[in-house]
Design a protein around this motif. Structure first.
Motif, mmCIF file in Angstrom:
data_model
loop_
_atom_site.group_PDB
_atom_site.id
_atom_site.type_symbol
_atom_site.label_atom_id
_atom_site.label_comp_id
_atom_site.label_asym_id
_atom_site.label_seq_id
_atom_site.Cartn_x
_atom_site.Cartn_y
_atom_site.Cartn_z
ATOM 1 N N PRO A 1 0.915 -1.260 0.092
ATOM 2 C CA PRO A 1 0.082 -0.032 -0.088
ATOM 3 C C PRO A 1 0.976 1.279 0.076
ATOM 4 N N SER A 2 0.256 2.313 -0.707
ATOM 5 C CA SER A 2 1.263 3.657 -0.729
ATOM 6 C C SER A 2 1.630 3.989 0.735
ATOM 7 N N GLY A 3 0.901 3.924 1.658
ATOM 8 C CA GLY A 3 1.134 4.442 3.044
ATOM 9 C C GLY A 3 2.090 3.488 3.754
ATOM 10 N N THR A 4 2.482 2.507 3.091
ATOM 11 C CA THR A 4 3.887 1.451 3.688
ATOM 12 C C THR A 4 4.747 1.081 2.460
ATOM 13 N N PRO A 5 5.403 2.061 1.977
ATOM 14 C CA PRO A 5 6.189 1.629 1.047
ATOM 15 C C PRO A 5 7.239 0.539 1.272
ATOM 16 N N ARG A 6 7.731 -0.130 0.482
ATOM 17 C CA ARG A 6 8.804 -1.096 0.931
ATOM 18 C C ARG A 6 9.573 -1.391 -0.551
ATOM 19 N N TRP A 7 10.757 -1.443 -0.124
ATOM 20 C CA TRP A 7 11.700 -1.900 -1.343
ATOM 21 C C TRP A 7 12.047 -3.294 -1.167
ATOM 22 N N ARG A 8 12.373 -3.833 -2.255
ATOM 23 C CA ARG A 8 12.865 -5.124 -2.139
ATOM 24 C C ARG A 8 14.412 -5.089 -2.299
ATOM 25 N N TRP A 9 14.888 -5.578 -1.187
ATOM 26 C CA TRP A 9 16.285 -5.385 -0.692
ATOM 27 C C TRP A 9 17.199 -5.899 -2.145
ATOM 28 N N GLU A 10 16.824 -6.974 -2.646
ATOM 29 C CA GLU A 10 17.487 -7.388 -3.798
ATOM 30 C C GLU A 10 17.708 -6.555 -4.829
ATOM 31 N N ASP A 11 16.657 -5.624 -5.192
ATOM 32 C CA ASP A 11 16.335 -4.609 -6.209
ATOM 33 C C ASP A 11 17.736 -3.561 -5.852
ATOM 34 N N VAL A 12 17.424 -3.160 -4.582
ATOM 35 C CA VAL A 12 18.323 -2.172 -4.273
ATOM 36 C C VAL A 12 19.642 -2.316 -4.617
ATOM 37 N N ASP A 13 20.181 -3.762 -3.670
ATOM 38 C CA ASP A 13 21.346 -4.052 -3.951
ATOM 39 C C ASP A 13 21.896 -4.322 -5.693
ATOM 40 N N ARG A 14 20.913 -4.824 -6.383
ATOM 41 C CA ARG A 14 21.279 -4.826 -7.860
ATOM 42 C C ARG A 14 21.377 -3.373 -8.628
ATOM 43 N N LYS A 15 20.570 -2.475 -8.234
ATOM 44 C CA LYS A 15 20.579 -1.302 -8.690
ATOM 45 C C LYS A 15 21.966 -0.564 -8.478
ATOM 46 N N LEU A 16 22.301 -0.733 -7.110
ATOM 47 C CA LEU A 16 23.749 -0.089 -6.879
ATOM 48 C C LEU A 16 24.743 -0.782 -7.275
ATOM 49 N N SER A 17 24.742 -2.037 -7.267
ATOM 50 C CA SER A 17 25.791 -3.015 -7.977
ATOM 51 C C SER A 17 26.094 -2.740 -9.290
ATOM 52 N N SER A 18 24.962 -2.471 -10.181
ATOM 53 C CA SER A 18 24.926 -2.296 -11.350
ATOM 54 C C SER A 18 25.559 -0.870 -12.039
ATOM 55 N N LYS A 19 25.088 0.043 -11.073
ATOM 56 C CA LYS A 19 25.787 1.646 -11.128
ATOM 57 C C LYS A 19 27.319 1.471 -11.024
ATOM 58 N N LYS A 20 27.848 0.600 -10.108
ATOM 59 C CA LYS A 20 29.229 0.617 -9.713
ATOM 60 C C LYS A 20 29.848 0.054 -11.111
#
Length: 94
Positions: free
Chosen positions: A50-69
């Motif tokens: 729900p929009s009131g409780t946003p959550r991020w999938r940690w695997e996606d966060v890690d992948r995004k930061l790793s691909s940036k590097k």
């Protein structure tokens, strides 16, 4: 009944994080977390929560930061791979 904070934390990052947990994991402020999401450095929150409780999938966060590097080093890796190779006409040894 056990407190929510005591459940399943241990030494691992949860599969889904709120902005406070994600920011703490990256050792950044929640304002920086929000800015990085806005800039696209971090993914958007999952649309299944729900929009009131946003959550991020940690695997996606890690992948995004790793691909940036990885993207930042691609030019250096390509340059190293081509080091010593001459451009232009190739002459074969006689």
């Amino acid at each position: 009944m056990r407190k929510k904070d005591n459940l399943l934390r241990g030494d691992r990052t949860p599969a889904y994080v709120d902005r406070e947990t994600g920011a703490a994991e990256l050792l950044i402020s929640t304002d920086t977390w929000d800015q990085w999401v806005k800039e696209g450095r971090l993914p958007s929150p999952c649309d299944t929560f729900p929009s009131g409780t946003p959550r991020w999938r940690w695997e996606d966060v890690d992948r995004k930061l790793s691909s940036k590097k990885a993207a930042d080093t691609d030019a250096a890796v390509l340059g190293a791979a081509n080091f010593g190779k001459k451009k232009g006409i190739r002459r074969d040894a006689a």
